[in-house]
Design an enzyme around this catalytic site. Structure first.
Site, PDB file in Angstrom:
ATOM      1  N   ASP A 188     -10.951  -9.707 -22.323  1.00 46.28           N
ATOM      2  CA  ASP A 188     -10.282  -9.905 -21.031  1.00 46.28           C
ATOM      3  C   ASP A 188      -9.736  -8.573 -20.508  1.00 46.28           C
ATOM      4  O   ASP A 188      -8.537  -8.305 -20.534  1.00 46.28           O
ATOM      5  CB  ASP A 188      -9.151 -10.932 -21.191  1.00 46.28           C
ATOM      6  CG  ASP A 188      -8.587 -11.392 -19.858  1.00 46.28           C
ATOM      7  OD1 ASP A 188      -9.216 -11.104 -18.816  1.00 46.28           O
ATOM      8  OD2 ASP A 188      -7.518 -12.045 -19.856  1.00 46.28           O
ATOM      9  N   SER A 231      -0.496 -11.187 -14.958  1.00 48.76           N
ATOM     10  CA  SER A 231      -1.761 -10.877 -15.619  1.00 48.76           C
ATOM     11  C   SER A 231      -2.307  -9.529 -15.169  1.00 48.76           C
ATOM     12  O   SER A 231      -2.178  -9.140 -14.014  1.00 48.76           O
ATOM     13  CB  SER A 231      -2.818 -11.938 -15.323  1.00 48.76           C
ATOM     14  OG  SER A 231      -2.514 -13.140 -15.966  1.00 48.76           O
ATOM     15  N   HIS A 236      -9.986 -11.740 -16.083  1.00 54.59           N
ATOM     16  CA  HIS A 236      -9.819 -13.048 -15.436  1.00 54.59           C
ATOM     17  C   HIS A 236      -9.237 -12.934 -14.027  1.00 54.59           C
ATOM     18  O   HIS A 236      -9.276 -13.896 -13.261  1.00 54.59           O
ATOM     19  CB  HIS A 236      -8.978 -13.996 -16.302  1.00 54.59           C
ATOM     20  CG  HIS A 236      -7.516 -13.705 -16.348  1.00 54.59           C
ATOM     21  ND1 HIS A 236      -6.895 -13.149 -17.439  1.00 54.59           N
ATOM     22  CD2 HIS A 236      -6.533 -13.918 -15.446  1.00 54.59           C
ATOM     23  CE1 HIS A 236      -5.603 -13.037 -17.209  1.00 54.59           C
ATOM     24  NE2 HIS A 236      -5.362 -13.493 -15.997  1.00 54.59           N
TER      25      HIS A 236
END
Length: 318
Positions: free
Chosen positions: A127, A228, A69
């Protein structure tokens, strides 16, 4: 839900994700580079400079693992590699901070994302992304790869309830704070999947997909926006030396009224579930750890060795 982009508070939300859980490191500690030499900052190039958006983990001299992402938009469209760069050996978030005397930097040459990654459509399953770099890292005390090992028994041994893992990043340091200007770290407990599903917010359960593991606390120590893509690494002592094995990539976290929900657990893309994807680029990735400095990590069984040692016989159905 918040996408955990380790850059915002120690790990935080992806810069391109909307209405997605975002991770950061809240209530963390200042990091000595020698204690997390595998960590990199992922930066997006702008007209004037480079903007830190996520984290990543060195797994080879020209390869970094991060979250899909962080480098995609609109479900599965991979952004041009030319828009990104990475920096290792950094304490300070700014791309050209003069205090980062040991920093090593590289543009991204190519981005690999699993073909089944569909972003929010499939609740951020798969992901994970591999960044292939234009320049290679020179391994030093402050720039080294994390270890990877895909032996299921070793993976299970490390991922026991109560076992702790380490995360670092420049993400948000509080539920409504700014990004940290210096690298922060935290230790998070591994949470069993049953407990994670049962006790997480009901609206977040669909995000705990089949390739996720959970870790964290409910006391304010967490990953958040900007974190992230960073790695969850767990320690293992081999021949008297402590090594860190990459087990997860910071992915998502439940949302809250603030910028980050620091009182809940986060999800991490489980590396074991993506062995074939990683080895499609780095077939011998399990052999890269420990070769720097004249030291070689004794091999824990890898997937090829497991196949060679198998004494089973296959029979036809007729």
């Amino acid at each position: 839900m918040i996408l955990l982009c380790l850059f915002v508070a120690c790990f935080g939300v992806a810069a391109y994700a909307k209405n997605v859980p975002v991770p950061r490191v809240s209530q963390g500690y200042l990091v000595d580079l020698a204690t997390a030499p595998w960590h990199v900052g992922l930066y997006r190039k702008t007209a004037s400079s480079h903007k830190q958006i996520c984290g990543g983990t060195i797994i080879a001299k020209r390869v970094v693992i991060t979250a899909a992402h962080c480098v995609t938009k609109d479900r599965h469209i991979v952004l041009p590699a030319s828009q990104f760069a990475v920096a290792a050996g950094k304490i300070y978030r700014l791309w050209n901070d003069i205090h980062d005397v040991d920093a090593q930097k590289s543009d991204v040459k190519e981005i690999k994302v699993p073909p089944r990654y569909q972003g929010a459509v499939t609740n951020y399953q798969h992901d994970i992304a591999l960044l292939l770099l234009t320049a290679h890292f020179n391994y030093t005390d402050h720039v080294k790869p994390a270890c990877l090992n895909f032996d299921p028994e070793f993976d299970e041994k490390q991922l026991q309830e109560g076992q702790w893992g380490k995360v670092v990043g420049w993400g948000l340091t509080g539920k409504n704070s700014r990004k940290s200007e210096v690298l922060q770290g935290a230790t998070l407990q591994y949470i069993t999947i049953d407990k994670c599903i049962e006790q997480c917010p009901a609206g977040f359960r669909s995000l705990i997909t089949g390739d996720k593991i959970c870790a964290g606390y409910k006391n304010g120590t967490a990953v958040c926006r900007g974190d992230s893509g960073g790695g969850l690494v767990l320690p293992e002592v081999v021949d008297g030396i402590e090594w860190y094995f990459l087990r997860g990539v910071i992915s998502t976290s439940p949302t809250s009224a603030g910028l980050c929900n620091i009182y809940t657990w986060s999800t991490f893309t489980h590396l074991l579930q993506h062995e074939h994807f990683v080895k499609s680029v780095l077939p011998d990735v399990e052999k890269t750890c420990g070769i720097f400095g004249g030291i070689r990590l004794p091999r824990l069984v890898d997937s090829n060795q497991r196949s060679e040692n198998c004494k089973c016989v296959c029979t036809s159905g007729t």
